[in-house]
Design an enzyme around this catalytic site. Structure first.
Site, PDB file in Angstrom:
ATOM      1  N   GLU A 223       0.889  -1.174   0.000  1.00  0.00           N
ATOM      2  CA  GLU A 223       0.000   0.000   0.000  1.00  0.00           C
ATOM      3  C   GLU A 223       0.912   1.203   0.000  1.00  0.00           C
ATOM      4  O   GLU A 223       1.548   1.509   1.030  1.00  0.00           O
ATOM      5  CB  GLU A 223      -0.849   0.030   1.276  1.00  0.00           C
ATOM      6  CG  GLU A 223      -2.130  -0.751   1.204  1.00  0.00           C
ATOM      7  CD  GLU A 223      -3.228  -0.062   0.422  1.00  0.00           C
ATOM      8  OE1 GLU A 223      -2.928   0.743  -0.476  1.00  0.00           O
ATOM      9  OE2 GLU A 223      -4.400  -0.353   0.706  1.00  0.00           O
ATOM     10  N   CYS A 257      -2.155   9.041   2.398  1.00  0.00           N
ATOM     11  CA  CYS A 257      -1.925   8.507   1.051  1.00  0.00           C
ATOM     12  C   CYS A 257      -2.977   9.028   0.092  1.00  0.00           C
ATOM     13  O   CYS A 257      -2.729   9.168  -1.096  1.00  0.00           O
ATOM     14  CB  CYS A 257      -1.951   6.992   1.092  1.00  0.00           C
ATOM     15  SG  CYS A 257      -3.494   6.334   1.745  1.00  0.00           S
TER      16      CYS A 257
HETATM   17  P1  NAD Z   1       8.134   4.924   5.039  1.00  0.00           P
HETATM   18  O1  NAD Z   1       8.206   4.153   3.780  1.00  0.00           O
HETATM   19  O2  NAD Z   1       9.198   5.882   5.356  1.00  0.00           O
HETATM   20  O3  NAD Z   1       8.086   3.927   6.289  1.00  0.00           O
HETATM   21  C1  NAD Z   1       7.045   2.977   6.439  1.00  0.00           C
HETATM   22  C2  NAD Z   1       7.550   1.816   7.260  1.00  0.00           C
HETATM   23  O4  NAD Z   1       8.505   1.079   6.512  1.00  0.00           O
HETATM   24  C3  NAD Z   1       8.246   2.195   8.552  1.00  0.00           C
HETATM   25  O5  NAD Z   1       7.869   1.273   9.540  1.00  0.00           O
HETATM   26  C4  NAD Z   1       9.727   2.073   8.194  1.00  0.00           C
HETATM   27  O6  NAD Z   1      10.538   1.836   9.315  1.00  0.00           O
HETATM   28  C5  NAD Z   1       9.705   0.892   7.252  1.00  0.00           C
HETATM   29  N1  NAD Z   1      10.750   0.827   6.223  1.00  0.00           N
HETATM   30  C6  NAD Z   1      11.404   1.836   5.630  1.00  0.00           C
HETATM   31  N2  NAD Z   1      12.241   1.359   4.673  1.00  0.00           N
HETATM   32  C7  NAD Z   1      12.092   0.011   4.666  1.00  0.00           C
HETATM   33  C8  NAD Z   1      12.676  -1.055   3.888  1.00  0.00           C
HETATM   34  N3  NAD Z   1      13.559  -0.828   2.939  1.00  0.00           N
HETATM   35  N4  NAD Z   1      12.267  -2.319   4.138  1.00  0.00           N
HETATM   36  C9  NAD Z   1      11.353  -2.571   5.081  1.00  0.00           C
HETATM   37  N5  NAD Z   1      10.773  -1.614   5.854  1.00  0.00           N
HETATM   38  C10 NAD Z   1      11.131  -0.327   5.641  1.00  0.00           C
HETATM   39  O7  NAD Z   1       6.698   5.634   5.045  1.00  0.00           O
HETATM   40  P2  NAD Z   1       6.084   6.663   6.113  1.00  0.00           P
HETATM   41  O8  NAD Z   1       6.781   7.976   5.967  1.00  0.00           O
HETATM   42  O9  NAD Z   1       5.961   6.045   7.457  1.00  0.00           O
HETATM   43  O10 NAD Z   1       4.596   6.790   5.549  1.00  0.00           O
HETATM   44  C11 NAD Z   1       4.258   7.655   4.520  1.00  0.00           C
HETATM   45  C12 NAD Z   1       4.087   6.911   3.217  1.00  0.00           C
HETATM   46  O11 NAD Z   1       3.137   5.869   3.364  1.00  0.00           O
HETATM   47  C13 NAD Z   1       3.522   7.811   2.128  1.00  0.00           C
HETATM   48  O12 NAD Z   1       4.170   7.543   0.916  1.00  0.00           O
HETATM   49  C14 NAD Z   1       2.064   7.401   2.072  1.00  0.00           C
HETATM   50  O13 NAD Z   1       1.424   7.689   0.851  1.00  0.00           O
HETATM   51  C15 NAD Z   1       2.160   5.937   2.343  1.00  0.00           C
HETATM   52  N6  NAD Z   1       0.877   5.425   2.818  1.00  0.00           N
HETATM   53  C16 NAD Z   1       0.088   4.697   1.972  1.00  0.00           C
HETATM   54  C17 NAD Z   1      -1.163   4.259   2.377  1.00  0.00           C
HETATM   55  C18 NAD Z   1      -2.058   3.492   1.459  1.00  0.00           C
HETATM   56  O14 NAD Z   1      -3.073   2.991   1.933  1.00  0.00           O
HETATM   57  N7  NAD Z   1      -1.775   3.405   0.170  1.00  0.00           N
HETATM   58  C19 NAD Z   1      -1.603   4.561   3.647  1.00  0.00           C
HETATM   59  C20 NAD Z   1      -0.768   5.293   4.498  1.00  0.00           C
HETATM   60  C21 NAD Z   1       0.473   5.715   4.063  1.00  0.00           C
END
Ligand code: NAD
Length: 459
Positions: A223, A257
């Protein structure tokens, strides 16, 4: 050191990184018994968790507001959705997990859905509990065990959630491990983890897809981000449209998102829409996220504020000027004002303000010349999460919805509209498998077809 994004004088406790391998070992051991546990007993554990979560709703909501800066009224909404999700997930489980049997055919057969094993769930900061919880409940009901790695920006409130969940299940069925990207990487790469549900940025989603590409038996649901458009047609109610656009730009400070970040308006009503939208956006002023009256909270971090500042420094026409706000009611935080720019239609598809997710209360407006032009502009990004069309004409909406490459299309509703009772998810770079809405329980299982030949006795 970590500080509350809405009050930088409040230091937040930091939890140590957890041990992914140990948590997966515990979850794998628990899977043996949990997969054989009757669905009625699994449901009873989830209902137990629901009661505990409901009892702690206001503390959890306060924790989200303090740790992520999400306004408390929104945080309460998130907790309501968390509690309600359990009943929706149980309905889904009853609907999708029952065996389908056929006994009157030549070869009696059954189609059944079986749990996969240990599932890894990785959550973002903006809905730190709700989004992970949707996947967690589906995995658990289907008989998988779960290791949850929450966002490091919301570690404390997720730890509280994790304790409530852990105490509702047999040992090892639900594990929570704190950490950042490294722990996320370890979780998805662990060969014992059979299914992954990740919610977060496109960059991290791509890294996960690459890291798991060689293991074809591991399922990965993603997502990811959005660059969601609103299309305002000439026959739209402009007040209704302006309200919905302003709200979807400013909710969670544009850090959803499905936030609105592009406004495509029929050129004949552009001036009227701008006038209304300016007024609405200027009414959103940053406030203390812990107050019921606050509609615009801070951004999550200084880094997010820097990204916002860089975006508003773009040399384009600004209809509503953005700015950093150093303090609100004498408290320092990562506060900013909403911003709206206007881009020329022919240049827009090349402009970062039109194509890239900034994750802040910023939108780019473009005037379109025809319905086909609106569709072309709407589809001119790598994302495909939500688009809203404001029009009085249902047939026009249905025509546009059919041409839009998005997972969710709305008429006269904000792009952030997502009631949780329907499927939700993105196309293109916005994701796959719709983990955010209903029916994720199907993804949480493997389908097996069993057929029985005749039993021939003797040698
Ligand atoms: P992020 O990608 O920075 O982090 C999300 C999670 O992933 C955190 O727990 C982080 O520690 C972990 N992470 C980071 N890099 C990783 C890797 N290489 N492998 C595994 N885990 C990893 O995102 P964020 O800043 O927490 O959230 C914002 C983003 O999430 C935005 O792009 C937003 O659009 C998206 N989002 C999407 C939805 C949806 O339903 N489509 C909903 C909410 C947020």
């Amino acid at each position: 050191m970590r500080f509350s994004p809405g009050d930088l004088s409040i230091e937040l406790p930091t939890l140590p990184d957890g041990d992914i391998s140990q948590a997966v070992t515990a979850a794998q051991a628990a899977f043996v018994g949990w997969r054989k546990t009757p669905i009625e007993a699994r449901i009873a554990c989830l209902k137990n968790a629901q009661q505990r979560l409901a009892a702690e709703k206001s503390d959890l909501a306060r924790g989200i507001a303090l740790e992520t800066g999400k306004p408390i009224t929104e945080a309460r909404g998130e907790l309501d959705a968390v509690v309600a999700k359990i009943d929706l997930a149980i309905d889904d489980a009853n609907k999708h997990l029952a065996d389908q049997t056929e006994t009157d055919s030549l070869h009696p057969n059954l189609i059944r859905r079986r749990p996969r094993g240990v599932a890894g769930v990785i959550g973002p900061f903006n809905f730190p509990i709700h989004l992970a919880h949707g996947a967690i409940t589906a995995y658990l009901l289907a008989g998988n065990t779960v290791v949850f790695k929450p966002s490091p920006h919301a570690m404390n409130v997720c730890e509280t959630y994790g304790e409530l969940m852990r105490d509702s299940f047999p040992q090892g069925v639900f594990e929570i491990v704190q950490g950042a990207a490294t722990q996320g990487q370890q979780l998805v790469a662990d060969p014992r983890v059979r299914s992954v549900c990740f919610t977060g940025s496109v960059t991290a989603g791509q890294a996960i897809a690459r890291a798991t590409a060689d293991d074809l038996s591991k399922d990965v649901a993603l997502e990811l981000g959005g660059k969601n458009a609103v299309i305002v047609c000439a026959d739209a109610n402009l007040d209704q449209a302006a309200n919905a656009i302003a709200d979807a730009i400013c909710l969670t400070a544009g850090q959803r998102c499905n936030s609105t970040s592009r406004v495509l308006v029929d050129q004949s009503v552009e001036a009227d829409l701008i006038a209304r939208l300016r007024d609405k956006l200027l009414s959103y002023v940053p406030g203390d996220p812990l107050l019921d009256t606050t509609r615009l909270g801070p951004l999550i971090s200084q880094q997010a504020q820097q990204r916002y500042l860089q975006a508003i420094s773009s040399d384009v026409q600004w209809l509503v000027e953005g700015a950093k706000v150093d303090s609100v009611d004498n408290r320092r935080g990562h506060f900013v004002l909403p911003a709206l720019c206007r881009l020329d239609a022919d240049d827009a598809p090349q402009h970062a303000l039109f194509t890239q997710e900034i994750f802040a209360p910023i939108a780019a407006m473009v005037a379109y010349r025809s319905e086909d032009h609106a569709i072309e502009l709407a589809n001119a990004t790598d994302f495909g999460l939500t688009t809203s069309v404001f029009t009085a004409n249902r047939a026009r909406f249905m025509r546009l919805a059919d041409a839009l490459i998005v997972g969710n299309a709305y008429q006269n509703l904000p792009t952030t509209f997502s009631p949780g009772t329907l499927p939700f998810g993105g196309l293109k770079s916005s994701g796959n498998h719709h983990p955010g809405g209903r029916s994720f329980v199907r993804f949480a299982t493997d389908e097996q077809v069993v057929q029985m030949g005749s039993v021939v006795r003797g040698s």
